[in-house]
Each structure stands twice: as C-alpha cells, then as structure tokens.
Design a protein around this motif. Sequence first.
Motif, mmCIF file in Angstrom:
data_model
loop_
_atom_site.group_PDB
_atom_site.id
_atom_site.type_symbol
_atom_site.label_atom_id
_atom_site.label_comp_id
_atom_site.label_asym_id
_atom_site.label_seq_id
_atom_site.Cartn_x
_atom_site.Cartn_y
_atom_site.Cartn_z
ATOM 1 N N SER A 124 -12.673 6.686 -14.843
ATOM 2 C CA SER A 124 -12.866 7.999 -14.209
ATOM 3 C C SER A 124 -11.614 8.421 -13.444
ATOM 4 N N LEU A 125 -10.907 7.469 -12.846
ATOM 5 C CA LEU A 125 -9.655 7.809 -12.172
ATOM 6 C C LEU A 125 -8.590 8.228 -13.175
ATOM 7 N N ALA A 126 -8.540 7.549 -14.306
ATOM 8 C CA ALA A 126 -7.567 7.918 -15.340
ATOM 9 C C ALA A 126 -7.826 9.328 -15.839
ATOM 10 N N ALA A 127 -9.086 9.663 -16.032
ATOM 11 C CA ALA A 127 -9.425 11.012 -16.482
ATOM 12 C C ALA A 127 -9.053 12.047 -15.422
ATOM 13 N N ALA A 128 -9.282 11.718 -14.156
ATOM 14 C CA ALA A 128 -8.991 12.662 -13.072
ATOM 15 C C ALA A 128 -7.496 12.849 -12.866
ATOM 16 N N THR A 129 -6.695 11.870 -13.277
ATOM 17 C CA THR A 129 -5.239 11.974 -13.122
ATOM 18 C C THR A 129 -4.532 12.285 -14.440
ATOM 19 N N SER A 130 -5.310 12.543 -15.473
ATOM 20 C CA SER A 130 -4.786 12.999 -16.777
ATOM 21 C C SER A 130 -3.854 11.983 -17.436
ATOM 22 N N VAL A 131 -4.199 10.696 -17.315
ATOM 23 C CA VAL A 131 -3.465 9.656 -18.030
ATOM 24 C C VAL A 131 -4.481 8.716 -18.683
ATOM 25 N N SER A 132 -4.000 7.835 -19.527
ATOM 26 C CA SER A 132 -4.907 6.879 -20.159
ATOM 27 C C SER A 132 -5.271 5.775 -19.175
ATOM 28 N N ALA A 171 -4.310 9.280 -7.590
ATOM 29 C CA ALA A 171 -5.470 8.399 -7.699
ATOM 30 C C ALA A 171 -5.891 7.871 -6.326
ATOM 31 N N VAL A 172 -4.901 7.443 -5.525
ATOM 32 C CA VAL A 172 -5.202 6.933 -4.188
ATOM 33 C C VAL A 172 -5.811 8.034 -3.322
ATOM 34 N N THR A 173 -5.272 9.253 -3.439
ATOM 35 C CA THR A 173 -5.811 10.379 -2.667
ATOM 36 C C THR A 173 -7.275 10.624 -3.021
ATOM 37 N N LEU A 174 -7.600 10.550 -4.289
ATOM 38 C CA LEU A 174 -8.987 10.743 -4.715
ATOM 39 C C LEU A 174 -9.898 9.657 -4.148
ATOM 40 N N ILE A 175 -9.431 8.420 -4.173
ATOM 41 C CA ILE A 175 -10.229 7.314 -3.624
ATOM 42 C C ILE A 175 -10.455 7.507 -2.133
ATOM 43 N N TRP A 206 0.826 -1.209 0.000
ATOM 44 C CA TRP A 206 0.000 0.000 0.000
ATOM 45 C C TRP A 206 0.861 1.260 0.000
ATOM 46 N N LEU A 207 2.125 1.159 0.455
ATOM 47 C CA LEU A 207 3.023 2.317 0.463
ATOM 48 C C LEU A 207 3.623 2.603 -0.907
ATOM 49 N N GLY A 208 3.369 1.735 -1.874
ATOM 50 C CA GLY A 208 3.954 1.915 -3.197
ATOM 51 C C GLY A 208 3.507 3.172 -3.907
ATOM 52 N N TRP A 209 2.351 3.722 -3.524
ATOM 53 C CA TRP A 209 1.894 4.964 -4.157
ATOM 54 C C TRP A 209 2.895 6.101 -3.967
ATOM 55 N N ALA A 210 3.718 6.039 -2.918
ATOM 56 C CA ALA A 210 4.674 7.116 -2.653
ATOM 57 C C ALA A 210 5.732 7.224 -3.742
ATOM 58 N N ASP A 211 5.877 6.181 -4.568
ATOM 59 C CA ASP A 211 6.878 6.184 -5.635
ATOM 60 C C ASP A 211 6.354 6.707 -6.963
ATOM 61 N N ASP A 212 5.048 6.966 -7.057
ATOM 62 C CA ASP A 212 4.460 7.326 -8.342
ATOM 63 C C ASP A 212 3.427 8.429 -8.140
ATOM 64 N N PRO A 213 3.695 9.649 -8.624
ATOM 65 C CA PRO A 213 2.766 10.765 -8.391
ATOM 66 C C PRO A 213 1.381 10.547 -8.990
ATOM 67 N N GLN A 231 -11.293 -2.703 -2.127
ATOM 68 C CA GLN A 231 -10.635 -2.964 -0.844
ATOM 69 C C GLN A 231 -10.818 -1.802 0.115
ATOM 70 N N TRP A 232 -10.587 -0.591 -0.375
ATOM 71 C CA TRP A 232 -10.678 0.569 0.506
ATOM 72 C C TRP A 232 -12.114 0.786 0.972
ATOM 73 N N ARG A 233 -13.073 0.592 0.093
ATOM 74 C CA ARG A 233 -14.472 0.754 0.488
ATOM 75 C C ARG A 233 -14.851 -0.223 1.602
ATOM 76 N N MET A 234 -14.420 -1.462 1.493
ATOM 77 C CA MET A 234 -14.741 -2.437 2.531
ATOM 78 C C MET A 234 -14.038 -2.104 3.843
ATOM 79 N N ASP A 235 -12.801 -1.606 3.768
ATOM 80 C CA ASP A 235 -12.101 -1.200 4.986
ATOM 81 C C ASP A 235 -12.801 -0.025 5.664
ATOM 82 N N VAL A 236 -13.191 0.968 4.879
ATOM 83 C CA VAL A 236 -13.895 2.126 5.446
ATOM 84 C C VAL A 236 -15.234 1.696 6.031
ATOM 85 N N ALA A 237 -15.932 0.825 5.344
ATOM 86 C CA ALA A 237 -17.205 0.333 5.858
ATOM 87 C C ALA A 237 -17.012 -0.394 7.178
ATOM 88 N N ALA A 238 -15.957 -1.204 7.272
ATOM 89 C CA ALA A 238 -15.681 -1.931 8.512
ATOM 90 C C ALA A 238 -15.436 -0.967 9.666
#
Length: 311
Positions: free
Chosen positions: A215-223, A199-203, A187-194, A245-252
């Motif tokens: 929709s995430l690709a459009a919001a982050t300006s990539v394909s 995308a993770v921040t938006l989620i 989960w810490l791998g996002w720190a290596d890729d802006p 995964q994140w939705r289920m964790d937040v729900a829990a």
Amino acid sequence: MLRVSNFRGVLGARIEAGSSWQVSVQEYPGMAMHAVLAGNAWLTTGDRTPLHLATGDVVMTPARVPHHITDRPEDDTGEPTVFPPDGARRALTVGAGPTLTRILTVFYDCDHATRTQVVDEMSGFIHIVGGEGGAAYLDDIVTLLGRELDQPQLATTAVIDGLIDIVLICMVRAWIALRPSGRRGTWLGWADDPVVEKAVTLIHRDPAFDWTTSSLAAATSVSRATLSRRFAAAMGLSPADYIAQWRMDVAAVRLRDTSDSVEKVAAAVGYRSVPSFTRAFARDRGRTPGAYRSHAVESRATPRSIRTRYH
C-alpha cells in the motif's frame, strides 16, 4: 519525532570563569551543548586533540562522552565539586580573578527506550564556529538566549525554554550539513530520498492506517521492490519494520503522556484487538502497556551531575 522521543533540554549552567579553571562533565546519557558568549576556552576529552572555542562558538558533544571545558588544556589537576544541572538557571563562578570567559551550557536528553532516535544517531562532535551558524540563525539565537539570562523580563522562563528547543533543531541541521553521508542508514536517511520521505510522511500522518509495503508503494507510485530497496538503503529498515517501530513509539507516547485507555491507544496505532496490541507492545518494550504507563509516571528521567574543578 522529537515529541515522540520525549526530547528535552535543560539549562545546566552559566559559567563565569576567570583564570585557571576547569568544568568537568562526567558521562551523561544525552548530549551537552556549550556556547561561548565571551572569551576563550578549550574542550578536551581523553582521546582527541583539545578543541579551541572562541566567542560565538557552539559545540555539541555526543551522548555518553565525558569531557572538560577549561582555559588550560594541559592542566588536569584539582579536586572536583558537584554541581547538578537541575535547571536552576544559576551562574557558576570558577577560576581566579575577574570574569574573562562566559559559557552557556545546555543538556539534551530523551527517552532512550524510544526506537526512533536523535541522540543515539548524532555521532561525533559538532563544532559551529562563530559567524558560521547563519544558515540556521544559531548566532542570533544564542545571543538572544544570553541576553534573556542576563536581563530577565516577563516570561523569560518560557522564552529560554523555547530557545533551548530551537538551538537543538539548529544543531540537528548543522549535523546534517556537516555529515551528509552520516544520516544514511538512520531515521534521518529519508531526507536523501523523496520516495522514502513521502512514505515516512504517510506513516507519520496516519499510523492507524493499514499500511503495508504494497500500500505504501502504491501511494508513492513505485513498485514494492523499489520501495523496499530504497527504504533499506536510506533508513536501514524495511518499510514493515519502520511501520511497526513507529506505531510502538507513538503508542508509548500516548501511554506516557495521556490518560487514554489501552483500547484507545491500540486503535490509534492500527490494532483492532487489545490482546494483540498488548503482545506486540510487550515484545517491543519488555512491559505490558499498563506496566509501561506506571513505570513512565514513576521514573521521569533527570540529568546527571556536572563536576567542576577549580584551582
């Protein structure tokens, strides 16, 4: 993320040691942190060279790794007595003669049913040599923690609890710095890729939004293809899998920590239908939302015991 995984620390003991002593920590589901406030000690396990610890050193052990703290790594005799890490903030006196070594022990654990993890991702021992923790202010924090324990004042309990949390964050920072490649595929791998970080921040910011890979690709300006490739390389998951995964964790968390209705929890994580949310949650957690809430209330995790050996 720490809140979602119900990450928590509990003060295990203040070890006041003379000579000829050993503290044995049996298999524990979380991590143990030992900070040497004064003196010297050795950390030993069954399969690695003893690690020397001096004044100012801090070491974090991986989850579920039994280990020993001692002044004599070559000596492993004596019958153990049980000391529970129950957060009593007590001093544990071991060994013979006057106090030569003082060690602060903290235990960290989380909800292991949470899929977005810190404990299970941080592999290996983290050893910060005294004087080298400056970037994370670790030296100052550990010193302050020891001072609060030695000289309790108004709101000392609140101060200690806050410092224990900050020490954990410092150790996570240290783990990232010491193992820059170790976070890839976690989960810490996002720190290596802006792009993935955005995308993770938006989620995280709005799990109820109708996020898709497109929709995430459009919001982050990539394909879509680029986001999928970079997401998998960084975190070991597809965007869709991480959203679920994140939705289920937040729900829990909402079920565990609030009295919100199941309908309200479902809406908060993007489900318009309670039955569809219930089916998804039961697949992910092995229990319906109602059963999960009842189980969480009844079974708050408690740390396991420490065993001390002295001779």
